[in-house]
Write an enzyme that holds these catalytic residues in place. Structure first.
Site, PDB file in Angstrom:
ATOM      1  N   LYS A   1       0.861  -1.183   0.000  1.00  0.00           N
ATOM      2  CA  LYS A   1       0.000   0.000   0.000  1.00  0.00           C
ATOM      3  C   LYS A   1       0.890   1.223   0.000  1.00  0.00           C
ATOM      4  CE  LYS A   1      -4.490   0.830   0.128  1.00  0.00           C
ATOM      5  NZ  LYS A   1      -5.620   0.028  -0.328  1.00  0.00           N
TER       6      LYS A   1
HETATM    7  P1  NAD Z   1     -13.236   7.506  -2.544  1.00  0.00           P
HETATM    8  O1  NAD Z   1     -12.214   8.522  -2.343  1.00  0.00           O
HETATM    9  O2  NAD Z   1     -13.766   7.271  -3.909  1.00  0.00           O
HETATM   10  O3  NAD Z   1     -14.491   7.770  -1.572  1.00  0.00           O
HETATM   11  C1  NAD Z   1     -14.421   7.908  -0.194  1.00  0.00           C
HETATM   12  C2  NAD Z   1     -15.807   8.340   0.276  1.00  0.00           C
HETATM   13  O4  NAD Z   1     -15.867   8.320   1.702  1.00  0.00           O
HETATM   14  C3  NAD Z   1     -16.185   9.749  -0.152  1.00  0.00           C
HETATM   15  O5  NAD Z   1     -17.550   9.775  -0.541  1.00  0.00           O
HETATM   16  C4  NAD Z   1     -16.000  10.559   1.128  1.00  0.00           C
HETATM   17  O6  NAD Z   1     -16.804  11.722   1.142  1.00  0.00           O
HETATM   18  C5  NAD Z   1     -16.457   9.545   2.141  1.00  0.00           C
HETATM   19  N1  NAD Z   1     -16.033   9.802   3.509  1.00  0.00           N
HETATM   20  C6  NAD Z   1     -14.815  10.173   3.971  1.00  0.00           C
HETATM   21  N2  NAD Z   1     -14.866  10.313   5.307  1.00  0.00           N
HETATM   22  C7  NAD Z   1     -16.133  10.024   5.681  1.00  0.00           C
HETATM   23  C8  NAD Z   1     -16.818   9.985   6.915  1.00  0.00           C
HETATM   24  N3  NAD Z   1     -16.204  10.271   8.065  1.00  0.00           N
HETATM   25  N4  NAD Z   1     -18.128   9.646   6.928  1.00  0.00           N
HETATM   26  C9  NAD Z   1     -18.772   9.355   5.792  1.00  0.00           C
HETATM   27  N5  NAD Z   1     -18.176   9.372   4.598  1.00  0.00           N
HETATM   28  C10 NAD Z   1     -16.885   9.702   4.548  1.00  0.00           C
HETATM   29  O7  NAD Z   1     -12.622   6.161  -1.921  1.00  0.00           O
HETATM   30  P2  NAD Z   1     -13.047   4.671  -2.238  1.00  0.00           P
HETATM   31  O8  NAD Z   1     -12.159   4.165  -3.292  1.00  0.00           O
HETATM   32  O9  NAD Z   1     -14.518   4.580  -2.377  1.00  0.00           O
HETATM   33  O10 NAD Z   1     -12.572   3.981  -0.882  1.00  0.00           O
HETATM   34  C11 NAD Z   1     -13.431   3.859   0.263  1.00  0.00           C
HETATM   35  C12 NAD Z   1     -12.941   2.705   1.109  1.00  0.00           C
HETATM   36  O11 NAD Z   1     -12.960   1.517   0.307  1.00  0.00           O
HETATM   37  C13 NAD Z   1     -11.491   2.828   1.596  1.00  0.00           C
HETATM   38  O12 NAD Z   1     -11.372   2.201   2.845  1.00  0.00           O
HETATM   39  C14 NAD Z   1     -10.709   2.047   0.566  1.00  0.00           C
HETATM   40  O13 NAD Z   1      -9.464   1.592   1.058  1.00  0.00           O
HETATM   41  C15 NAD Z   1     -11.687   0.917   0.329  1.00  0.00           C
HETATM   42  N6  NAD Z   1     -11.440   0.200  -0.915  1.00  0.00           N
HETATM   43  C16 NAD Z   1     -11.530   0.813  -2.125  1.00  0.00           C
HETATM   44  C17 NAD Z   1     -11.272   0.090  -3.281  1.00  0.00           C
HETATM   45  C18 NAD Z   1     -11.391   0.715  -4.630  1.00  0.00           C
HETATM   46  O14 NAD Z   1     -11.229  -0.014  -5.626  1.00  0.00           O
HETATM   47  N7  NAD Z   1     -11.703   1.976  -4.758  1.00  0.00           N
HETATM   48  C19 NAD Z   1     -10.915  -1.259  -3.196  1.00  0.00           C
HETATM   49  C20 NAD Z   1     -10.866  -1.873  -1.943  1.00  0.00           C
HETATM   50  C21 NAD Z   1     -11.122  -1.124  -0.814  1.00  0.00           C
END
Ligand code: NAD
Length: 408
Positions: A97
């Site tokens: 990561k």
């Molecule tokens: P992103 O940046 O697209 O979205 C993050 C979202 O979370 C945004 O809508 C933001 O406004 C919201 N957010 C942030 N803090 C918040 C809070 N305190 N309360 C409510 N909402 C809040 O990121 P993503 O890619 O959707 O990632 C989200 C999670 O999923 C992370 O933990 C990431 O590691 C995990 N993840 C993502 C992927 C991927 O392919 N994108 C894969 C595996 C895991």
């Protein structure tokens, strides 16, 4: 308690449950490689990390996060979860990561590009299709992957699209990657509902979703289109609630126009904290780590919690939720769709073969179902004496330890 210490406690529990010796488990005590740099861009310094946790199963693999709360402890934990996730998903990767500590919302496109390129200049010698392969994570996207690939290829003087995944289609990405994490998580919810909520109609199943980015937005859309009743959603700016169900297409339109879901007028404004405590059947956590901690865990009323985000539930919260008979679908299973499709993209880049997207969509579905089944069977085998998380950890850890043994 740091997130990484939480992981150590989870590992200690698995060691005890499975009778694994401390010496054998010690390969998972710490990352195999930790790199830190200060990126200098326009006179400002940005702390940045790239960490590889384990390489027993293959090269490092894991996203890069841009966020003001990024820390070494966080990147280390995220790389640990990636190692377990890749092992559980049966894809030939170790775990890695990366992250840069800053708020991308305060930067314009030129600064984002400069920071992305500086990241590659700092870490390029540790990256590569057979060394360590980044991807998008929180607040990074296909454009950022494109800048990073471009910088890497300029430095090395050759094309190597397999050094990064989640790229735009035109430079070697897959259309399927866009919503892959949500698609995988959605398939897991279907499997979970078929097992635990048998006989309940979708429209009678109430769901709240925290986080409305790549993972959360697409997940909400898929669940809505399948008839589930979405009663609350949130993003970092706010949350909205409607007991009769929200109009998700309207909220997506609003979000895509740059506004927060919290300003949606077809529901009541609530706080993010309130969303986590709503009386729903399923709570999907799709934002960040440590959202359910020991303080709010006793107030969680959802029966099922799905970790689409990485690490949204702390170790102590796990214990409380378990005591309260809550079922948690762990992150390393629920959000593995993204890295599985990243693997398809990488394989295509490396072999030069063009794989049919329909075929890959089917393969993702098969893999998600199979992975659910394996975890569920392990869980059932122990007659409820372990959690789904522990079942998933046992399978993932056993495979890494066996690979380490073969390597000698
Ligand atoms: P992103 O940046 O697209 O979205 C993050 C979202 O979370 C945004 O809508 C933001 O406004 C919201 N957010 C942030 N803090 C918040 C809070 N305190 N309360 C409510 N909402 C809040 O990121 P993503 O890619 O959707 O990632 C989200 C999670 O999923 C992370 O933990 C990431 O590691 C995990 N993840 C993502 C992927 C991927 O392919 N994108 C894969 C595996 C895991």
């Amino acid at each position: 308690m740091s997130i990484f210490e939480d992981n150590n406690r989870r590992l200690a529990d698995i060691r005890e449950l499975e009778g694994i010796s401390e010496a054998e488990m010690s390969v998972l005590d710490n990352p195999v490689q930790t790199k830190y740099a200060e990126l200098e861009v326009n006179g400002r310094k940005y702390p940045a990390w790239r960490i590889v946790y384990n390489r027993a199963l293959g090269p490092g693999k894991g996203g890069i996060r841009f966020h003001p709360d990024v820390s070494e402890d966080e990147v280390k934990s995220l790389s640990f979860w990636m190692a377990l996730k890749n092992s559980l998903a049966d894809i030939p990767y170790g775990g890695a990561k990366g992250g840069v500590k800053f708020n991308p919302k305060d930067s314009n496109q030129e600064e984002l590009e400069a920071i992305s390129r500086a990241y590659i200049r700092a870490f390029h010698e540790y990256l590569g299709e057979n060394k360590d392969v980044p991807a998008p994570d929180v607040y990074t996207n296909a454009q950022i992957m494109a800048w990073m690939l471009d910088e890497f290829e300029k430095i090395n003087g050759r094309h190597e699209p397999g050094m990064i995944t989640g790229k735009p289609l035109e430079i070697g990405g897959l259309a399927l990657r866009g919503d892959a994490t949500a698609r995988g998580g959605y398939l897991i919810i279907k499997e979970m509902a078929a097992e635990f909520l048998r006989g309940r109609r979708n429209k009678k199943i109430k769901i709240a979703i925290q986080g409305f980015g790549n993972a959360g937005l697409f997940m909400t859309e898929k669940l809505f289109n399948d008839g589930y009743k979405i009663i609350a959603v949130s993003d970092s700016q706010g949350a909205v609630y409607n007991e009769d169900g929200l109009n998700i297409p309207e909220i997506i339109k609003l979000k895509n126009s740059g506004q927060s879901v919290g300003v949606y007028s077809g529901g009541r404004k609530i706080s993010n904290a309130e969303l986590l405590e709503l009386p729903v059947d399923i709570l999907v956590l799709a934002a960040l780590e440590n959202q359910i901690i020991k303080e709010n865990a006793p107030r969680v009323r959802a029966d099922y919690l799905v970790e689409l985000a990485n690490g949204p539930i702390s170790y102590e919260a796990d214990l409380i939720l378990e005591k309260n008979k809550k079922i948690i679908v762990p992150d390393i299973l629920a959000n593995s769709g993204g890295v599985i499709v990243s693997y398809f993209e990488w394989a295509q880049n490396k072999t030069g073969q063009i794989l049919d997207e329909e075929y890959l969509r089917g393969l993702l579905g098969k893999k998600m179902k199979l992975n659910w089944r394996r975890v569920y069977e392990k869980y059932s085998e122990k007659n409820g004496a372990i959690t789904l998380r522990q079942a998933a950890y046992i399978l993932a850890i056993r495979k890494i330890l066996t690979a380490e043994k073969w390597r000698g």
